[in-house]
Design a protein around this motif. Structure first.
Motif, PDB file in Angstrom:
ATOM      1  N   GLY A  64       0.796  -1.215   0.000  1.00 25.24           N
ATOM      2  CA  GLY A  64       0.000   0.000   0.000  1.00 25.24           C
ATOM      3  C   GLY A  64       0.832   1.271   0.000  1.00 25.24           C
ATOM      4  O   GLY A  64       0.296   2.379  -0.010  1.00 25.24           O
ATOM      5  N   GLU A  65       2.156   1.106   0.037  1.00 24.23           N
ATOM      6  CA  GLU A  65       3.060   2.270   0.004  1.00 24.23           C
ATOM      7  C   GLU A  65       2.984   2.956  -1.368  1.00 24.23           C
ATOM      8  O   GLU A  65       2.771   2.289  -2.377  1.00 24.23           O
ATOM      9  CB  GLU A  65       4.508   1.797   0.179  1.00 24.23           C
ATOM     10  CG  GLU A  65       4.754   1.011   1.444  1.00 24.23           C
ATOM     11  CD  GLU A  65       5.350   1.885   2.510  1.00 24.23           C
ATOM     12  OE1 GLU A  65       6.167   2.757   2.136  1.00 24.23           O
ATOM     13  OE2 GLU A  65       4.987   1.730   3.692  1.00 24.23           O
ATOM     14  N   PRO A  66       3.193   4.284  -1.394  1.00 21.82           N
ATOM     15  CA  PRO A  66       3.220   4.954  -2.706  1.00 21.82           C
ATOM     16  C   PRO A  66       4.372   4.418  -3.566  1.00 21.82           C
ATOM     17  O   PRO A  66       5.436   4.097  -3.029  1.00 21.82           O
ATOM     18  CB  PRO A  66       3.463   6.421  -2.346  1.00 21.82           C
ATOM     19  CG  PRO A  66       3.125   6.547  -0.910  1.00 21.82           C
ATOM     20  CD  PRO A  66       3.340   5.216  -0.277  1.00 21.82           C
TER      21      PRO A  66
ATOM     22  N   SER B  44      10.705  -6.571 -14.666  1.00 23.81           N
ATOM     23  CA  SER B  44      10.432  -5.501 -13.707  1.00 23.81           C
ATOM     24  C   SER B  44      10.725  -4.145 -14.356  1.00 23.81           C
ATOM     25  O   SER B  44      11.571  -4.039 -15.250  1.00 23.81           O
ATOM     26  CB  SER B  44      11.268  -5.692 -12.437  1.00 23.81           C
ATOM     27  OG  SER B  44      12.633  -5.792 -12.755  1.00 23.81           O
ATOM     28  N   TRP B  45       9.977  -3.156 -13.887  1.00 22.68           N
ATOM     29  CA  TRP B  45      10.071  -1.839 -14.497  1.00 22.68           C
ATOM     30  C   TRP B  45      10.195  -0.762 -13.421  1.00 22.68           C
ATOM     31  O   TRP B  45       9.786  -0.980 -12.277  1.00 22.68           O
ATOM     32  CB  TRP B  45       8.825  -1.579 -15.340  1.00 22.68           C
ATOM     33  CG  TRP B  45       8.678  -2.566 -16.445  1.00 22.68           C
ATOM     34  CD1 TRP B  45       9.318  -2.549 -17.645  1.00 22.68           C
ATOM     35  CD2 TRP B  45       7.852  -3.736 -16.445  1.00 22.68           C
ATOM     36  NE1 TRP B  45       8.934  -3.642 -18.408  1.00 22.68           N
ATOM     37  CE2 TRP B  45       8.045  -4.385 -17.695  1.00 22.68           C
ATOM     38  CE3 TRP B  45       6.976  -4.321 -15.536  1.00 22.68           C
ATOM     39  CZ2 TRP B  45       7.389  -5.557 -18.046  1.00 22.68           C
ATOM     40  CZ3 TRP B  45       6.322  -5.493 -15.876  1.00 22.68           C
ATOM     41  CH2 TRP B  45       6.540  -6.095 -17.119  1.00 22.68           C
ATOM     42  N   GLU B  46      10.725   0.381 -13.825  1.00 15.96           N
ATOM     43  CA  GLU B  46      10.897   1.467 -12.873  1.00 15.96           C
ATOM     44  C   GLU B  46       9.567   2.108 -12.497  1.00 15.96           C
ATOM     45  O   GLU B  46       8.647   2.184 -13.320  1.00 15.96           O
ATOM     46  CB  GLU B  46      11.819   2.542 -13.473  1.00 15.96           C
ATOM     47  CG  GLU B  46      13.282   2.339 -13.118  1.00 15.96           C
ATOM     48  CD  GLU B  46      14.127   3.502 -13.612  1.00 15.96           C
ATOM     49  OE1 GLU B  46      14.408   3.518 -14.823  1.00 15.96           O
ATOM     50  OE2 GLU B  46      14.484   4.365 -12.798  1.00 15.96           O
ATOM     51  N   GLY B  47       9.499   2.548 -11.239  1.00 18.01           N
ATOM     52  CA  GLY B  47       8.262   3.137 -10.728  1.00 18.01           C
ATOM     53  C   GLY B  47       7.738   4.289 -11.564  1.00 18.01           C
ATOM     54  O   GLY B  47       6.533   4.464 -11.718  1.00 18.01           O
ATOM     55  N   GLN B  48       8.653   5.063 -12.145  1.00 14.38           N
ATOM     56  CA  GLN B  48       8.191   6.243 -12.890  1.00 14.38           C
ATOM     57  C   GLN B  48       7.365   5.885 -14.121  1.00 14.38           C
ATOM     58  O   GLN B  48       6.537   6.692 -14.566  1.00 14.38           O
ATOM     59  CB  GLN B  48       9.385   7.121 -13.275  1.00 14.38           C
ATOM     60  CG  GLN B  48      10.419   6.436 -14.104  1.00 14.38           C
ATOM     61  CD  GLN B  48      11.453   7.444 -14.623  1.00 14.38           C
ATOM     62  OE1 GLN B  48      11.089   8.451 -15.199  1.00 14.38           O
ATOM     63  NE2 GLN B  48      12.721   7.172 -14.373  1.00 14.38           N
ATOM     64  N   VAL B  49       7.559   4.666 -14.646  1.00 11.66           N
ATOM     65  CA  VAL B  49       6.734   4.264 -15.794  1.00 11.66           C
ATOM     66  C   VAL B  49       5.290   4.064 -15.332  1.00 11.66           C
ATOM     67  O   VAL B  49       4.336   4.499 -15.995  1.00 11.66           O
ATOM     68  CB  VAL B  49       7.259   2.965 -16.441  1.00 11.66           C
ATOM     69  CG1 VAL B  49       6.560   2.728 -17.765  1.00 11.66           C
ATOM     70  CG2 VAL B  49       8.768   3.026 -16.651  1.00 11.66           C
ATOM     71  N   PHE B  50       5.131   3.397 -14.168  1.00 14.70           N
ATOM     72  CA  PHE B  50       3.786   3.188 -13.625  1.00 14.70           C
ATOM     73  C   PHE B  50       3.115   4.529 -13.312  1.00 14.70           C
ATOM     74  O   PHE B  50       1.930   4.725 -13.603  1.00 14.70           O
ATOM     75  CB  PHE B  50       3.866   2.340 -12.346  1.00 14.70           C
ATOM     76  CG  PHE B  50       4.241   0.908 -12.604  1.00 14.70           C
ATOM     77  CD1 PHE B  50       3.280  -0.023 -12.984  1.00 14.70           C
ATOM     78  CD2 PHE B  50       5.556   0.482 -12.487  1.00 14.70           C
ATOM     79  CE1 PHE B  50       3.627  -1.343 -13.226  1.00 14.70           C
ATOM     80  CE2 PHE B  50       5.907  -0.835 -12.738  1.00 14.70           C
ATOM     81  CZ  PHE B  50       4.945  -1.756 -13.112  1.00 14.70           C
TER      82      PHE B  50
ATOM     83  N   GLY C 284      12.164   3.350  -7.782  1.00 17.93           N
ATOM     84  CA  GLY C 284      12.129   1.945  -7.356  1.00 17.93           C
ATOM     85  C   GLY C 284      11.812   1.015  -8.513  1.00 17.93           C
ATOM     86  O   GLY C 284      11.435   1.454  -9.598  1.00 17.93           O
ATOM     87  N   TRP C 285      11.985  -0.286  -8.277  1.00 19.19           N
ATOM     88  CA  TRP C 285      11.678  -1.277  -9.321  1.00 19.19           C
ATOM     89  C   TRP C 285      10.479  -2.109  -8.912  1.00 19.19           C
ATOM     90  O   TRP C 285      10.363  -2.538  -7.769  1.00 19.19           O
ATOM     91  CB  TRP C 285      12.892  -2.165  -9.596  1.00 19.19           C
ATOM     92  CG  TRP C 285      13.965  -1.396 -10.295  1.00 19.19           C
ATOM     93  CD1 TRP C 285      14.908  -0.611  -9.720  1.00 19.19           C
ATOM     94  CD2 TRP C 285      14.161  -1.313 -11.712  1.00 19.19           C
ATOM     95  NE1 TRP C 285      15.691  -0.020 -10.675  1.00 19.19           N
ATOM     96  CE2 TRP C 285      15.270  -0.440 -11.914  1.00 19.19           C
ATOM     97  CE3 TRP C 285      13.525  -1.865 -12.829  1.00 19.19           C
ATOM     98  CZ2 TRP C 285      15.742  -0.129 -13.185  1.00 19.19           C
ATOM     99  CZ3 TRP C 285      14.002  -1.567 -14.081  1.00 19.19           C
ATOM    100  CH2 TRP C 285      15.102  -0.701 -14.261  1.00 19.19           C
ATOM    101  N   TYR C 286       9.591  -2.365  -9.897  1.00 12.59           N
ATOM    102  CA  TYR C 286       8.330  -3.050  -9.585  1.00 12.59           C
ATOM    103  C   TYR C 286       8.026  -4.130 -10.612  1.00 12.59           C
ATOM    104  O   TYR C 286       8.418  -4.037 -11.760  1.00 12.59           O
ATOM    105  CB  TYR C 286       7.185  -2.033  -9.545  1.00 12.59           C
ATOM    106  CG  TYR C 286       7.333  -1.033  -8.429  1.00 12.59           C
ATOM    107  CD1 TYR C 286       6.716  -1.234  -7.205  1.00 12.59           C
ATOM    108  CD2 TYR C 286       8.127   0.101  -8.599  1.00 12.59           C
ATOM    109  CE1 TYR C 286       6.873  -0.324  -6.170  1.00 12.59           C
ATOM    110  CE2 TYR C 286       8.291   1.022  -7.577  1.00 12.59           C
ATOM    111  CZ  TYR C 286       7.655   0.805  -6.357  1.00 12.59           C
ATOM    112  OH  TYR C 286       7.824   1.690  -5.343  1.00 12.59           O
ATOM    113  N   ARG C 287       7.305  -5.158 -10.122  1.00  9.93           N
ATOM    114  CA  ARG C 287       6.844  -6.226 -10.997  1.00  9.93           C
ATOM    115  C   ARG C 287       5.324  -6.274 -10.985  1.00  9.93           C
ATOM    116  O   ARG C 287       4.695  -5.713 -10.098  1.00  9.93           O
ATOM    117  CB  ARG C 287       7.347  -7.585 -10.476  1.00  9.93           C
ATOM    118  CG  ARG C 287       8.796  -7.889 -10.763  1.00  9.93           C
ATOM    119  CD  ARG C 287       9.363  -8.919  -9.780  1.00  9.93           C
ATOM    120  NE  ARG C 287       8.452 -10.003  -9.441  1.00  9.93           N
ATOM    121  CZ  ARG C 287       8.316 -11.115 -10.169  1.00  9.93           C
ATOM    122  NH1 ARG C 287       9.012 -11.279 -11.270  1.00  9.93           N
ATOM    123  NH2 ARG C 287       7.486 -12.045  -9.794  1.00  9.93           N
ATOM    124  N   LEU C 288       4.763  -6.961 -11.981  1.00 15.61           N
ATOM    125  CA  LEU C 288       3.319  -7.190 -11.969  1.00 15.61           C
ATOM    126  C   LEU C 288       3.099  -8.671 -11.671  1.00 15.61           C
ATOM    127  O   LEU C 288       3.401  -9.525 -12.499  1.00 15.61           O
ATOM    128  CB  LEU C 288       2.700  -6.837 -13.319  1.00 15.61           C
ATOM    129  CG  LEU C 288       2.480  -5.351 -13.600  1.00 15.61           C
ATOM    130  CD1 LEU C 288       2.106  -5.142 -15.055  1.00 15.61           C
ATOM    131  CD2 LEU C 288       1.379  -4.794 -12.697  1.00 15.61           C
TER     132      LEU C 288
END
Lengths: 198, 240
Positions: B157-159, B184-190, B164-168
């Motif tokens: 639930g964190e912003p 995995s993709w960088e947070g700024q893309v999301f 940062g790096w994120y996966r789906l």
């Protein structure tokens, strides 16, 4: 449970486009009551046609031989290739124009939403022809629908890879047509595709 | 009860021949959502609808609707049909397939209709095509009520942090991961996707568009199930 010969015939006739139950019944009664000889001839002709008619090895047109008459003809030029959607389009072009090149029949059009892609249109066969033969010009005569347009785009890319010139049949106001009654997009096409007066 | 509608804005998403001379249309209307209509006699040589029952043409349609299938009673050309050719046309097919697969029938979606109307001309512009497609894909997810919150980590639930790096993991949204990887993709893309800022000058990260396309592809795939979009497959092949 066995199906009677009459029911079988009624059902079989309904495979024709536009023939429903009533029409099938009328055709059936006509053949049996009035024209048994014609019915026999029809049956034999159908059987013969289905047995003998196949696709041309080069252009996918209907033929009884390995090559259709346009591909087999010595008098037709091999450096101009006209791409059409169906064999009926060949007949139309033959009757209306003096075209003396050869054809390639797609037997459909690219229609991604119906799942019809390049491999369903024999485009691998066409690609081999474009590589092997001395084709100078590809004339695209697909229908003026969005699918025809998408097909034309794909063909253009294929031809570009082989350095072949591509033309598309003109789209515009029908002969004897009045501008006032021509639909907007046809008129827009005609306008943007205007030509110098000769 | 029969609903009668007179000259409402409409786009045709797909059509197929029906019987000898008719056409069944899958149409997107502004006020009645996606509907099926029978256009009787539309394929006759002298039909006044000939040439009009085409996708990507701005239309005004009159129809009566009763149950699943409506009947087209009038069709007129509207203003502002985009000129789609080549790749733009293929992207148009892609959008139509997306709507046909994900948008339920007969649910009014005026915002999505307007988004679609705004999208089509942008498809013809190579610079705006990809960002416009991403925004529309998000709009489809919002409209169908399955858009995840791309600004928050789905687990904690964190912003989402831009660096940062994120996966789906599933369709619920991005989940923080240790670092770069193939999936995995960088947070700024999301964040850019959530804010509709793909393609804007403010977000200039190289490869952003490509990453955004992959992320949207994954998100949509969760909702498309076993059968991927055929047009997407063709487009991928075209671009490779």
């Amino acid at each position: 449970m066995s199906v009677s010969a009459l029911e079988e015939l009624l059902e079989a006739l309904r495979c024709l486009p536009g023939v429903g139950q009533r029409t099938a019944q009328r055709m059936c009664m006509h053949l049996l009551e009035r024209d048994r000889e014609g019915a026999g001839r029809l049956a034999r002709a159908l059987e013969l046609a289905v047995e003998r008619i196949r696709r041309c090895d080069q252009c996918r047109n209907f033929t009884e031989n390995t090559l259709c008459r346009y591909c087999a003809s010595e008098r037709r030029r091999g450096d101009v290739l006209c791409i059409v959607e169906s064999p009926a389009d060949i007949l139309a072009i033959e009757q209306a124009t003096g075209f003396d090149g050869r054809y390639f029949v797609l037997l459909g059009r690219l229609s991604p939403l119906d799942g019809i892609g390049p491999e369903d249109l024999g485009l691998d066969l066409l690609a081999r022809r474009l590589e092997a033969e001395q084709v100078r010009e590809l004339i695209i005569a697909t229908n003026t629908t969005v699918e025809g347009e998408a097909t034309a785009h794909y063909l253009k890319r294929m031809a570009d890879r082989n350095g072949i010139a591509v033309t598309r049949i003109a789209q515009g106001v029908p002969l004897g047509g009045e501008l006032e009654y021509t639909d907007r997009s046809t008129l827009a096409h005609a306008f943007s595709g205007r030509q110098p007066v000769r | 009860m029969t609903l009668r509608v007179s000259l409402t804005p409409c786009w045709i998403l797909h059509r197929r021949a029906w019987r000898e001379s008719s056409v069944i249309l899958d149409a997107l209307t502004r006020d009645h959502g996606r509907i099926s209509l029978v256009a009787r006699g539309a394929r006759r040589p002298r039909s006044s609808w000939r040439g009009l029952t085409e996708p990507f043409r701005a239309l005004q349609a009159s129809f009566s609707l009763r149950g699943e299938m409506g009947t087209l009673t009038g069709l007129e050309a509207g203003d502002g049909s985009p000129k789609l050719q080549g790749l733009a046309l293929w992207c148009g097919f892609y959008v139509n397939e997306l709507l046909i697969r994900l948008l339920p029938r007969q649910e009014p979606a005026p915002e999505l209709f307007d988004a679609y109307t705004g999208l089509l001309p942008k498809l013809a512009d190579p610079e705006h095509r990809a960002p416009a497609l991403r925004r529309f894909e998000m709009a489809v997810l919002y409209e169908t009520g399955v858009a995840p919150d791309l600004t928050r980590d789905a687990k904690t639930g964190e912003p989402v942090a831009a660096g940062g790096w994120y996966r789906l993991v599933d369709e619920t949204g991005p989940v923080r991961t240790s670092g770069p990887g193939p999936e995995s993709w960088e947070g700024q893309v999301f964040l850019a996707l959530a804010g509709g800022q793909i393609g804007s000058k403010a977000v200039g990260k190289p490869g952003l568009q490509r990453d955004a396309r992959k992320i949207m592809g994954r998100l949509l795939a969760f909702h498309l199930g076993d059968k991927p979009l055929y047009t997407r497959k063709l487009l991928d092949r075209e671009e490779s």
